[in-house]
Design a protein around this motif. Structure first.
Motif, PDB file in Angstrom:
ATOM      1  N   ILE A  74     -27.548   0.994 -10.634  1.00  0.00           N
ATOM      2  CA  ILE A  74     -26.240   1.634 -10.835  1.00  0.00           C
ATOM      3  C   ILE A  74     -25.806   2.378  -9.572  1.00  0.00           C
ATOM      4  CG2 ILE A  74     -24.959   3.350 -12.188  1.00  0.00           C
ATOM      5  CD1 ILE A  74     -25.591   0.761 -13.720  1.00  0.00           C
ATOM      6  N   TYR A  75     -26.724   3.103  -8.945  1.00  0.00           N
ATOM      7  CA  TYR A  75     -26.397   3.795  -7.694  1.00  0.00           C
ATOM      8  C   TYR A  75     -25.944   2.809  -6.622  1.00  0.00           C
ATOM      9  CZ  TYR A  75     -28.446   8.156  -9.460  1.00  0.00           C
ATOM     10  OH  TYR A  75     -28.723   9.282 -10.191  1.00  0.00           O
ATOM     11  N   PHE A  76     -26.636   1.685  -6.517  1.00  0.00           N
ATOM     12  CA  PHE A  76     -26.258   0.652  -5.546  1.00  0.00           C
ATOM     13  C   PHE A  76     -24.850   0.131  -5.839  1.00  0.00           C
ATOM     14  CE2 PHE A  76     -26.092  -3.864  -4.361  1.00  0.00           C
ATOM     15  CZ  PHE A  76     -26.265  -3.746  -2.981  1.00  0.00           C
ATOM     16  N   LEU A  77     -24.573  -0.166  -7.111  1.00  0.00           N
ATOM     17  CA  LEU A  77     -23.244  -0.651  -7.490  1.00  0.00           C
ATOM     18  C   LEU A  77     -22.159   0.383  -7.184  1.00  0.00           C
ATOM     19  CD1 LEU A  77     -23.930  -2.407 -10.910  1.00  0.00           C
ATOM     20  CD2 LEU A  77     -23.094  -3.475  -8.812  1.00  0.00           C
ATOM     21  N   ILE A  78     -22.445   1.647  -7.453  1.00  0.00           N
ATOM     22  CA  ILE A  78     -21.472   2.711  -7.173  1.00  0.00           C
ATOM     23  C   ILE A  78     -21.113   2.716  -5.691  1.00  0.00           C
ATOM     24  CG2 ILE A  78     -21.169   5.222  -7.048  1.00  0.00           C
ATOM     25  CD1 ILE A  78     -22.870   5.349  -9.673  1.00  0.00           C
ATOM     26  N   ILE A  79     -22.119   2.648  -4.843  1.00  0.00           N
ATOM     27  CA  ILE A  79     -21.873   2.675  -3.393  1.00  0.00           C
ATOM     28  C   ILE A  79     -21.054   1.466  -2.952  1.00  0.00           C
ATOM     29  CG2 ILE A  79     -23.019   2.501  -1.135  1.00  0.00           C
ATOM     30  CD1 ILE A  79     -25.287   4.246  -2.416  1.00  0.00           C
ATOM     31  N   ILE A  80     -21.429   0.281  -3.436  1.00  0.00           N
ATOM     32  CA  ILE A  80     -20.702  -0.950  -3.067  1.00  0.00           C
ATOM     33  C   ILE A  80     -19.249  -0.872  -3.543  1.00  0.00           C
ATOM     34  CG2 ILE A  80     -20.552  -3.448  -3.498  1.00  0.00           C
ATOM     35  CD1 ILE A  80     -22.793  -2.582  -1.546  1.00  0.00           C
ATOM     36  N   LEU A  81     -19.047  -0.459  -4.792  1.00  0.00           N
ATOM     37  CA  LEU A  81     -17.691  -0.360  -5.333  1.00  0.00           C
ATOM     38  C   LEU A  81     -16.847   0.655  -4.573  1.00  0.00           C
ATOM     39  CD1 LEU A  81     -18.563  -0.539  -9.140  1.00  0.00           C
ATOM     40  CD2 LEU A  81     -17.300  -2.270  -7.828  1.00  0.00           C
ATOM     41  N   LEU A  82     -17.434   1.799  -4.237  1.00  0.00           N
ATOM     42  CA  LEU A  82     -16.705   2.802  -3.459  1.00  0.00           C
ATOM     43  C   LEU A  82     -16.337   2.276  -2.077  1.00  0.00           C
ATOM     44  CD1 LEU A  82     -18.591   6.102  -4.390  1.00  0.00           C
ATOM     45  CD2 LEU A  82     -16.209   5.538  -4.922  1.00  0.00           C
ATOM     46  N   ILE A  83     -17.269   1.608  -1.429  1.00  0.00           N
ATOM     47  CA  ILE A  83     -16.989   1.058  -0.099  1.00  0.00           C
ATOM     48  C   ILE A  83     -15.858   0.038  -0.162  1.00  0.00           C
ATOM     49  CG2 ILE A  83     -17.921  -0.427   1.732  1.00  0.00           C
ATOM     50  CD1 ILE A  83     -20.624   1.053   1.315  1.00  0.00           C
ATOM     51  N   PHE A  84     -15.940  -0.907  -1.106  1.00  0.00           N
ATOM     52  CA  PHE A  84     -14.880  -1.914  -1.236  1.00  0.00           C
ATOM     53  C   PHE A  84     -13.535  -1.271  -1.544  1.00  0.00           C
ATOM     54  CE2 PHE A  84     -17.681  -5.801  -2.529  1.00  0.00           C
ATOM     55  CZ  PHE A  84     -18.101  -5.920  -1.228  1.00  0.00           C
ATOM     56  N   GLY A  85     -13.527  -0.368  -2.541  1.00  0.00           N
ATOM     57  CA  GLY A  85     -12.268   0.252  -2.944  1.00  0.00           C
ATOM     58  C   GLY A  85     -11.629   1.077  -1.844  1.00  0.00           C
ATOM     59  N   LEU A  86     -12.435   1.883  -1.172  1.00  0.00           N
ATOM     60  CA  LEU A  86     -11.878   2.735  -0.112  1.00  0.00           C
ATOM     61  C   LEU A  86     -11.480   1.925   1.122  1.00  0.00           C
ATOM     62  CD1 LEU A  86     -14.171   5.876  -0.474  1.00  0.00           C
ATOM     63  CD2 LEU A  86     -11.762   5.632  -1.152  1.00  0.00           C
ATOM     64  N   THR A  87     -12.219   0.870   1.421  1.00  0.00           N
ATOM     65  CA  THR A  87     -11.864   0.022   2.568  1.00  0.00           C
ATOM     66  C   THR A  87     -10.531  -0.676   2.321  1.00  0.00           C
ATOM     67  OG1 THR A  87     -14.191  -0.325   3.091  1.00  0.00           O
ATOM     68  CG2 THR A  87     -12.624  -1.915   4.012  1.00  0.00           C
ATOM     69  N   ILE A  88     -10.367  -1.250   1.147  1.00  0.00           N
ATOM     70  CA  ILE A  88      -9.098  -1.917   0.822  1.00  0.00           C
ATOM     71  C   ILE A  88      -7.956  -0.904   0.840  1.00  0.00           C
ATOM     72  CG2 ILE A  88      -7.804  -3.113  -0.991  1.00  0.00           C
ATOM     73  CD1 ILE A  88     -10.522  -4.357  -1.867  1.00  0.00           C
ATOM     74  N   SER A  89      -8.182   0.276   0.255  1.00  0.00           N
ATOM     75  CA  SER A  89      -7.113   1.275   0.205  1.00  0.00           C
ATOM     76  C   SER A  89      -6.724   1.748   1.596  1.00  0.00           C
ATOM     77  CB  SER A  89      -7.515   2.461  -0.678  1.00  0.00           C
ATOM     78  OG  SER A  89      -8.539   3.218  -0.079  1.00  0.00           O
ATOM     79  N   PHE A  90      -7.710   1.908   2.470  1.00  0.00           N
ATOM     80  CA  PHE A  90      -7.416   2.334   3.838  1.00  0.00           C
ATOM     81  C   PHE A  90      -6.617   1.258   4.572  1.00  0.00           C
ATOM     82  CE2 PHE A  90      -8.357   3.215   8.310  1.00  0.00           C
ATOM     83  CZ  PHE A  90      -8.050   4.560   8.360  1.00  0.00           C
ATOM     84  N   TYR A  91      -6.947  -0.005   4.307  1.00  0.00           N
ATOM     85  CA  TYR A  91      -6.212  -1.135   4.891  1.00  0.00           C
ATOM     86  C   TYR A  91      -4.748  -1.111   4.444  1.00  0.00           C
ATOM     87  CZ  TYR A  91      -4.382  -5.870   5.228  1.00  0.00           C
ATOM     88  OH  TYR A  91      -3.581  -6.950   5.456  1.00  0.00           O
ATOM     89  N   LEU A  92      -4.520  -0.780   3.174  1.00  0.00           N
ATOM     90  CA  LEU A  92      -3.156  -0.811   2.641  1.00  0.00           C
ATOM     91  C   LEU A  92      -2.301   0.329   3.187  1.00  0.00           C
ATOM     92  CD1 LEU A  92      -3.830  -1.860  -1.048  1.00  0.00           C
ATOM     93  CD2 LEU A  92      -2.586  -3.152   0.691  1.00  0.00           C
ATOM     94  N   SER A  93      -2.811   1.557   3.086  1.00  0.00           N
ATOM     95  CA  SER A  93      -2.068   2.701   3.641  1.00  0.00           C
ATOM     96  C   SER A  93      -2.926   3.949   3.561  1.00  0.00           C
ATOM     97  CB  SER A  93      -0.728   2.919   2.923  1.00  0.00           C
ATOM     98  OG  SER A  93      -0.857   3.744   1.807  1.00  0.00           O
ATOM     99  N   ILE A  94      -2.716   4.830   4.493  1.00  0.00           N
ATOM    100  CA  ILE A  94      -3.458   6.083   4.505  1.00  0.00           C
ATOM    101  C   ILE A  94      -3.104   6.914   3.274  1.00  0.00           C
ATOM    102  CG2 ILE A  94      -1.806   7.335   5.946  1.00  0.00           C
ATOM    103  CD1 ILE A  94      -5.633   7.685   6.080  1.00  0.00           C
ATOM    104  N   ASN A  95      -1.847   6.840   2.830  1.00  0.00           N
ATOM    105  CA  ASN A  95      -1.446   7.590   1.637  1.00  0.00           C
ATOM    106  C   ASN A  95      -2.177   7.086   0.392  1.00  0.00           C
ATOM    107  OD1 ASN A  95       0.310   9.309   2.981  1.00  0.00           O
ATOM    108  ND2 ASN A  95       2.028   7.891   2.778  1.00  0.00           N
ATOM    109  N   PHE A  96      -2.321   5.778   0.277  1.00  0.00           N
ATOM    110  CA  PHE A  96      -3.045   5.211  -0.864  1.00  0.00           C
ATOM    111  C   PHE A  96      -4.521   5.593  -0.786  1.00  0.00           C
ATOM    112  CE2 PHE A  96      -4.940   1.285  -2.952  1.00  0.00           C
ATOM    113  CZ  PHE A  96      -4.738   1.756  -4.241  1.00  0.00           C
ATOM    114  N   PHE A  97      -5.077   5.546   0.402  1.00  0.00           N
ATOM    115  CA  PHE A  97      -6.468   5.965   0.613  1.00  0.00           C
ATOM    116  C   PHE A  97      -6.647   7.421   0.171  1.00  0.00           C
ATOM    117  CE2 PHE A  97      -9.567   8.043   3.453  1.00  0.00           C
ATOM    118  CZ  PHE A  97     -10.702   7.291   3.189  1.00  0.00           C
TER     119      PHE A  97
END
Length: 175
Positions: A74-97
């Motif tokens: 579960i800890y591993f999944l949390i880290i992977i999901l956070l990395i994917f979600g935050l990376t995509i959000s940062f790509y889209l816009s700083i405000n969304f991030f």
């Protein structure tokens, strides 16, 4: 719980920009980014509530509570999901991030402090939905609609109070 993230599309639909291919694509990316972040938060909540979940008639069947999945997984999944979600959000816009960072922090405050304050709890639950609509505006630079924001605010606040009311009725009936 990913269905909640369809609210990200609402500003594009209501502004009649949903058929703009760039806006539609950004909505899809935002949908997945929010989904990854929300999923990681649900997993964190499962870890926090594991002892209560083990005693609950339905929640005890969840993978973590039933020991079908280890905490390390579960800890591993949390880290992977956070990395994917935050990376995509940062790509889209700083405000969304930044709004996703705020969403994560608000969830932590909710888990540890705000969950037990009934009226505030209902407003926070509504705000979790409203954040998704605000994200749809921010990701696509769609002008904010006071009508849409107001509608979502009151709709989900009403549903939030209804949920709290049914929870109270159900728990009082068990006493």
């Amino acid at each position: 719980h990913w269905l909640k993230n369809l609210l990200i599309f609402l500003p594009a639909v209501s502004s009649q920009n949903i058929f703009n291919s760039l806006i539609f694509f950004e909505c899809i990316l935002a949908f997945f980014a929010f989904g990854f972040i929300a999923s990681s938060i649900y997993l964190i909540n499962d870890i926090i509530d594991i002892e209560k979940d083990k005693l609950h008639p339905y929640k005890k069947l969840r993978p973590l509570a039933s020991n079908k999945v280890s905490k390390q997984t579960i800890y591993f999944l949390i880290i992977i999901l956070l990395i994917f979600g935050l990376t995509i959000s940062f790509y889209l816009s700083i405000n969304f991030f930044l709004i996703l960072i705020f969403y994560i922090l608000l969830n932590f405050f909710y888990f540890f402090y705000l969950k037990n304050i009934t009226i505030l709890d209902a407003f926070i639950l509504m705000f979790f939905y409203l954040i998704r609509v605000i994200s749809g505006h921010l990701v696509n630079n769609i002008e904010f609609s006071i009508w849409l924001i107001s509608f979502v605010f009151f709709l989900f606040l009403s549903l939030s109070f209804l949920k709290k009311f049914t929870d109270i009725i159900l728990t009082d009936g068990d006493s």
